[in-house]
Write an enzyme that holds these catalytic residues in place. Sequence first.
Site, short mmCIF file in Angstrom:
data_model
loop_
_atom_site.label_atom_id
_atom_site.label_comp_id
_atom_site.label_asym_id
_atom_site.label_seq_id
_atom_site.Cartn_x
_atom_site.Cartn_y
_atom_site.Cartn_z
N THR A 40 0.85 -1.19 0.00
CA THR A 40 0.00 0.00 0.00
C THR A 40 0.89 1.24 0.00
O THR A 40 1.90 1.29 0.70
CB THR A 40 -0.96 0.02 1.21
OG1 THR A 40 -1.77 1.19 1.16
CG2 THR A 40 -0.20 -0.01 2.53
N HIS B 5 2.25 -11.43 14.32
CA HIS B 5 3.28 -11.95 15.21
C HIS B 5 3.01 -13.40 15.62
O HIS B 5 3.87 -14.06 16.23
CB HIS B 5 3.37 -11.07 16.47
CG HIS B 5 4.75 -10.98 17.04
ND1 HIS B 5 5.74 -11.90 16.77
CD2 HIS B 5 5.31 -10.09 17.90
CE1 HIS B 5 6.84 -11.58 17.42
NE2 HIS B 5 6.61 -10.48 18.12
#
Length: 425
Positions: free
Chosen positions: A344, A396
């Site tokens: 992006t 994560h």
Amino acid sequence: MAEVKVPELAESISEGSIAQWLKQPGDHVEKGEYVLELETDKVNVEIISDYTGTLSEHLAEEGDTVQVGQAIAIVDENGSAAAAPKAEAPKVEEAKAEPVKAEQAAPAKEAPKAEAKEASSTQQVIASPAARKLAREKGIDLTQVPVADPLGRVRVQDVEAASNALAAPAAPAAAPKQAPAAKQAAAPVEVNDDRIEVVKMTRRRQTIAKRLVQVQSEAAMLTTFNEVDLSAVMELRNRHKDSFVKTNDVKLGFMSFFTKAVIGALKKYPLLNAEIQGDHILKKNFYDIGVAVSTDEGLVVPVVRDADRKSFAEIEKNISDLAVKARNNKLGLSDLSGGTFTITNGGTFGSLLSTPILNAPQVGILGMHTIKTRPIAVGDQIENRPMMYLALSYDHRIVDGKEAVGFLVAIKDMLEDPEQLLLQG
């Protein structure tokens, strides 16, 4: 009579909203001809008729939510016969009502006429789905709404203006139904109508909102940052931009460089090209790179398929074509499905730094930002260089900090020495 039904759209799409009817009751329809535009979570889809005949009835209105497989219109395959029953319906009622006493006959005549007139007039009015919904909520006849649009389309603003105009005469009639306190509480809304516009979120915006909240609540999202010196990339672009356009009929932009760098980094750190399904990790050995594109209705992420097999020119052409389709609302479901990693570019709007949100079920997204000339240390010297901050958001749960930082450093190294990108094909 044959039914027009909402067809199967995609595995993840089970419903949509009717954005616009392209055919009205009484219109002739050919098999394969578009009859309405359906707004789904991802794209707008034009629905065709599987039959030839006359569209006799809408079973749902603009703005209504419909399910896959639901009948939404009726087609009379006998041709123009569809209009006849509607026109004669009131006459049949009148004929049946003749033997009844005059006191009883009057109400029976008035109701069908009023309903038929209202249905007919509403179908003829051209209005946006939001305007139709607001008109229904406020009990406003769309045929009585003055419009400012040169094409005669009724908009939300027109309905609100008509509602405000009717507010004063409607007050005496509404008084017996509501307590004075309730009327007083509503007064500030009337006063502030000229400053506050209430707009219903589109289906796509609702979906974007839900998914963004879902990602933040389900993924262990973390963002790491770095900066890249784009001197070498900009020098390379300047040297080859003219010949590149002549040869490939497309400009050499930054996105092809970043796409190639991302692919190189994904090959080194494959967990960023994976996704989680339950207690399993799906490692993907292909590189379908999503490129976020801003449109009037929100952010969409069309996908560059097999980007690792494409040249710089092919990537630039692919991204350019997808961006045009996105802004013209012409993307297909195949353009948006899948994707293994997303890029992006907030820099096109001047963003200096941001933390992009994951595009689920992907576990990584790279945020590009605006290029700023800043003084940095080059050896023992201070030089002004074109610098860009990079942001990598990652899940994560499967990507550790060491891998995330290494991934971002790999991108930085390839962009600062763009000859390495040639190794990516």
